[in-house]
Design an enzyme around this catalytic site. Structure first.
Site, mmCIF file in Angstrom:
data_model
loop_
_atom_site.group_PDB
_atom_site.id
_atom_site.type_symbol
_atom_site.label_atom_id
_atom_site.label_comp_id
_atom_site.label_asym_id
_atom_site.label_seq_id
_atom_site.Cartn_x
_atom_site.Cartn_y
_atom_site.Cartn_z
ATOM 1 N N HIS A 471 0.810 -1.222 0.000
ATOM 2 C CA HIS A 471 0.000 0.000 0.000
ATOM 3 C C HIS A 471 0.845 1.275 0.000
ATOM 4 O O HIS A 471 0.619 2.161 0.826
ATOM 5 C CB HIS A 471 -0.916 0.019 1.232
ATOM 6 C CG HIS A 471 -1.953 -1.053 1.250
ATOM 7 N ND1 HIS A 471 -2.659 -1.406 2.379
ATOM 8 C CD2 HIS A 471 -2.426 -1.855 0.261
ATOM 9 C CE1 HIS A 471 -3.516 -2.370 2.096
ATOM 10 N NE2 HIS A 471 -3.388 -2.679 0.811
HETATM 11 C C1 LIG Z 1 0.095 -7.452 -4.659
HETATM 12 C C2 LIG Z 1 -0.829 -6.338 -4.260
HETATM 13 C C3 LIG Z 1 -1.913 -6.602 -3.419
HETATM 14 C C4 LIG Z 1 -2.782 -5.586 -3.050
HETATM 15 N N1 LIG Z 1 -3.917 -5.901 -2.369
HETATM 16 C C5 LIG Z 1 -4.873 -4.957 -2.201
HETATM 17 C C6 LIG Z 1 -6.154 -5.307 -1.702
HETATM 18 O O1 LIG Z 1 -6.455 -6.473 -1.417
HETATM 19 N N2 LIG Z 1 -7.070 -4.314 -1.561
HETATM 20 C C7 LIG Z 1 -6.784 -3.015 -1.844
HETATM 21 O O2 LIG Z 1 -7.646 -2.154 -1.650
HETATM 22 N N3 LIG Z 1 -5.578 -2.661 -2.319
HETATM 23 C C8 LIG Z 1 -4.636 -3.604 -2.542
HETATM 24 N N4 LIG Z 1 -3.443 -3.273 -3.103
HETATM 25 C C9 LIG Z 1 -3.152 -1.847 -3.352
HETATM 26 C C10 LIG Z 1 -3.935 -1.235 -4.503
HETATM 27 O O3 LIG Z 1 -4.093 -2.155 -5.541
HETATM 28 C C11 LIG Z 1 -3.183 0.023 -4.967
HETATM 29 O O4 LIG Z 1 -3.130 0.959 -3.902
HETATM 30 C C12 LIG Z 1 -3.853 0.715 -6.147
HETATM 31 O O5 LIG Z 1 -4.094 -0.191 -7.185
HETATM 32 C C13 LIG Z 1 -2.942 1.837 -6.629
HETATM 33 O O6 LIG Z 1 -3.546 2.499 -7.709
HETATM 34 P P1 LIG Z 1 -2.766 3.593 -8.545
HETATM 35 O O7 LIG Z 1 -3.707 4.083 -9.575
HETATM 36 O O8 LIG Z 1 -2.159 4.558 -7.599
HETATM 37 O O9 LIG Z 1 -1.535 2.825 -9.212
HETATM 38 P P2 LIG Z 1 -1.522 1.521 -10.122
HETATM 39 O O10 LIG Z 1 -2.829 0.815 -10.063
HETATM 40 O O11 LIG Z 1 -0.315 0.761 -9.729
HETATM 41 O O12 LIG Z 1 -1.393 2.088 -11.597
HETATM 42 C C14 LIG Z 1 -0.272 2.691 -12.138
HETATM 43 C C15 LIG Z 1 -0.233 2.328 -13.616
HETATM 44 O O13 LIG Z 1 0.631 3.223 -14.292
HETATM 45 C C16 LIG Z 1 1.456 2.489 -15.189
HETATM 46 N N5 LIG Z 1 2.671 3.271 -15.369
HETATM 47 C C17 LIG Z 1 3.567 3.611 -14.418
HETATM 48 N N6 LIG Z 1 4.553 4.368 -14.939
HETATM 49 C C18 LIG Z 1 4.259 4.518 -16.254
HETATM 50 C C19 LIG Z 1 4.909 5.196 -17.330
HETATM 51 N N7 LIG Z 1 6.034 5.886 -17.130
HETATM 52 N N8 LIG Z 1 4.344 5.126 -18.549
HETATM 53 C C20 LIG Z 1 3.182 4.448 -18.763
HETATM 54 N N9 LIG Z 1 2.543 3.770 -17.773
HETATM 55 C C21 LIG Z 1 3.064 3.818 -16.533
HETATM 56 C C22 LIG Z 1 1.671 1.180 -14.452
HETATM 57 O O14 LIG Z 1 2.135 0.173 -15.312
HETATM 58 C C23 LIG Z 1 0.298 0.928 -13.871
HETATM 59 O O15 LIG Z 1 -0.539 0.250 -14.766
HETATM 60 C C24 LIG Z 1 -2.537 -4.255 -3.485
HETATM 61 C C25 LIG Z 1 -1.463 -3.987 -4.330
HETATM 62 C C26 LIG Z 1 -0.620 -5.009 -4.728
HETATM 63 C C27 LIG Z 1 0.524 -4.693 -5.665
#
Ligand SMILES: Cc1cc2nc3c(=O)[nH]c(=O)nc-3n(C[C@H](O)[C@H](O)[C@H](O)COP(=O)(O)OP(=O)(O)OC[C@H]3O[C@@H](n4cnc5c(N)ncnc54)[C@H](O)[C@@H]3O)c2cc1C
Length: 533
Positions: A471
């Site tokens: 997280h």
């Molecule tokens: C293994 C795991 C288990 C988890 N379990 C839970 C759970 O059970 N419940 C829960 O609520 N949360 C859980 N989480 C946390 C939750 O999934 C994350 O907090 C949330 O998905 C983050 O969202 P985000 O939009 O910030 O980033 P992300 O969803 O990580 O999205 C970022 C995206 O940007 C892309 N990206 C990054 N840099 C670039 C670039 N330079 N160019 C193009 N694309 C790029 C990445 O590839 C990715 O697709 C978990 C996370 C993980 C990894």
């Protein structure tokens, strides 16, 4: 030569937040939207099966597979940091638990000056996103894109965990996202009919036919291009060639808590000394970019079970494994619908606290490390997660190469409050595991084992075995103090035409799992972007 294309909005990152924005900003057909994603389409079948979660930890095509630097509080160990690199981002590889955090988390954000982010302000966005299988009420919505469902495999062990917690004085709680979080109960998950509902499935798929939305996979954003202090384009690499996407209205950075500050630093927005060290021209000296990294840590107790009813027994038995697969294929129920927790509990380690500081994730299986083989014996696990760690770390580029992994420091267990909460949490968890309702399911504590008993020994166990709950947040924190990166409308302070929308903008960690909060943030951001557009 670089090819140039032009859109109203260019979104970097098709993760939990990016897919929400792509859907909402393209909905009325008036805006043209480009969504750039470094990873591939979500065609790996294990993405869509909840238990497939375990198979994605080492799937490097869809996972950035980062590591922290050696962590001083964990005896110099590095900690594996999976992050989704695929349509849906981390919502395509996460544990699927739907836990929003406490009302007080958002009221604290508001109390720190973030107008519009108190619980009463954000609740409508949680409800707007949601399609709650139990129906609508004061806290839940129906008809939204994100399905939230009860477990498809209510097993006796997970139910016994709840009864045992109640026997230790923890109240029963049917809804961790309702009036109050405290208590023991079953988790809900972001699934529909036993399949994962990532934001790629819930938000992007329904929008894909729109001809004003263009999605590019395998497209790594390398740099944001500025005209003075205004973001005007994104430079990205696709199949070996460098391309430029111009943004008539805004560039929206949704790369997640690690990649968003990395991209800003690579583009000249970050701590000036760090940028100069890597030969990057300074567009804006923003020392807060990459500052204040936070993460939830977890420490797991593994128990041996005398009955062959755990998931270990199913996965390790060829016939039972096939039957579980067949049941899932036919009915979308059974053990394959389990993800990162079945039941759990939220409690206080100190009665003087206003709200719980510990979350327990109970799992009817056991393993040495998430993503590795399950133990050959019958076993189950339950982990302690401190909900509001004080420890703060940082995210800094190690190189000017956009493809190089950044330097991640979490500084787990670096404050006394954090160390004490983990130790006290383990002691309370042990009481639950010894309560009458679980007694017929316990042979012995396998890890750490009863020899580990004093506070010092328990703390050493945390240092030896503690790992992440995945997280990370707050590296481009919202606020108005000198280290805050974005304002209350998520606009980058000191730069025009640029917002950050993802887990990195959280002022601090919410007391729960972060996916629901990120989706809420993106729902609210969509309204603000359209209002300002
Ligand atoms: C293994 C795991 C288990 C988890 N379990 C839970 C759970 O059970 N419940 C829960 O609520 N949360 C859980 N989480 C946390 C939750 O999934 C994350 O907090 C949330 O998905 C983050 O969202 P985000 O939009 O910030 O980033 P992300 O969803 O990580 O999205 C970022 C995206 O940007 C892309 N990206 C990054 N840099 C670039 C670039 N330079 N160019 C193009 N694309 C790029 C990445 O590839 C990715 O697709 C978990 C996370 C993980 C990894």
């Amino acid at each position: 030569m670089s090819k140039t294309i032009e859109f109203d909005y260019v979104i970097v990152g098709a993760g939990s937040a990016g897919c929400v924005l792509a859907n909402r900003l393209s909905a009325d057909g008036k805006n043209s939207v480009l969504l750039l994603e470094a990873g591939p389409k979500d065609s790996n079948i294990w993405i869509h099966v909840p238990l497939g979660y375990g198979k994605l930890f080492k799937a490097k095509k869809v996972n950035w597979m980062y590591q922290t630097e050696p962590e001083p509080g964990l005896g110099g160990r590095t900690v594996f940091q999976p992050r989704g690199k695929v349509l849906g981002g981390s919502s395509s590889i996460n544990g699927l638990l739907y836990v929003r955090g406490q009302h007080e988390d958002y009221d604290r954000w508001r109390q720190h000056g973030n107008a519009g982010w108190g619980f009463d302000d954000v609740l409508p966005y949680f409800r707007k996103a949601e399609h709650q299988a139990r129906g609508a009420d004061d806290f839940h919505g129906v008809g939204g894109p994100l399905p939230v469902s009860d477990l498809g495999h209510p097993d006796p062990l997970s139910a016994a965990f709840i009864e045992a917690a109640v026997e230790t004085g923890i109240p029963r709680n049917r809804d961790f996202n309702g009036a109050t979080q405290e208590g023991a109960g079953f988790f809900q998950t972001t699934t529909r009919h036993g399949r994962r509902a990532s934001t790629a499935v819930a938000y992007l798929r329904p929008a894909k036919g729109r001809n004003n939305l263009h999605v590019e996979t395998a497209a790594l954003a390398q740099r944001i291009v500025f005209d003075g202090h205004r973001a005007v384009a994104v430079e990205y690499r696709k199949t070996g060639s460098l391309r430029t996407a111009r943004a008539r209205k805004e560039v929206l950075v949704c790369g997640g808590a690690y990649n968003s500050p990395q991209l800003l630093q690579l583009s000249g927005v970050g701590p000036a000394d760090l940028l100069r060290k890597h030969g990057i021209g300074v567009v804006l000296d923003a020392p807060g970019v990459g500052h204040d990294l936070q993460d939830h840590m977890q420490v797991r107790i593994v128990t041996r079970c005398p009955k062959k009813i755990t998931l270990n027994d199913i996965v390790n038995h060829p016939l039972r494994r096939i039957l579980a697969g067949a049941r899932y294929a036919a009915f979308r129920t059974g053990p394959l619908t389990i993800a990162a927790g079945t039941s759990g509990a939220f409690f206080k380690t100190n009665p003087r606290l206003a709200t719980p500081d510990i979350q327990i994730h109970f799992l009817p299986f056991s393993t040495d490390k998430m993503g590795e083989k399950l133990h050959s014996f019958s076993g189950f696990s339950a982990s302690v997660c401190q909900l509001r760690p004080e420890s703060r770390g940082s995210l800094r580029i190690k190189s000017a190469d956009p493809a190089a992994a950044p330097e991640i420091r979490i500084n787990y267990l670096s404050t006394e409050v954090d160390r004490t909460a983990n130790v006290e949490g383990l002691k309370i968890l042990r009481k639950i595991l010894q309560a009458p309702s679980l007694s017929s399911y316990v042979t012995e504590e396998f890890e750490p084992g009863i020899k580990v008993s004093t506070d010092e020994e328990l703390l050493n166990f945390c240092r030896r075995r503690g790992s992440t709950v995945y997280h990370p947040t707050s590296t481009c924190r919202m606020g108005s103090d000198p280290l805050a990166v974005v304002d209350q409308r998520l606009r980058l302070r000191g730069i025009g035409g640029l917002r950050v929308v993802d887990a990195s903008v959280m002022p601090d960690l919410v007391s729960g799992n972060t996916n629901a909060a990120v989706i809420m943030i993106a729902e609210k951001a969509s309204d603000m972007i359209l209002e300002d557009g």
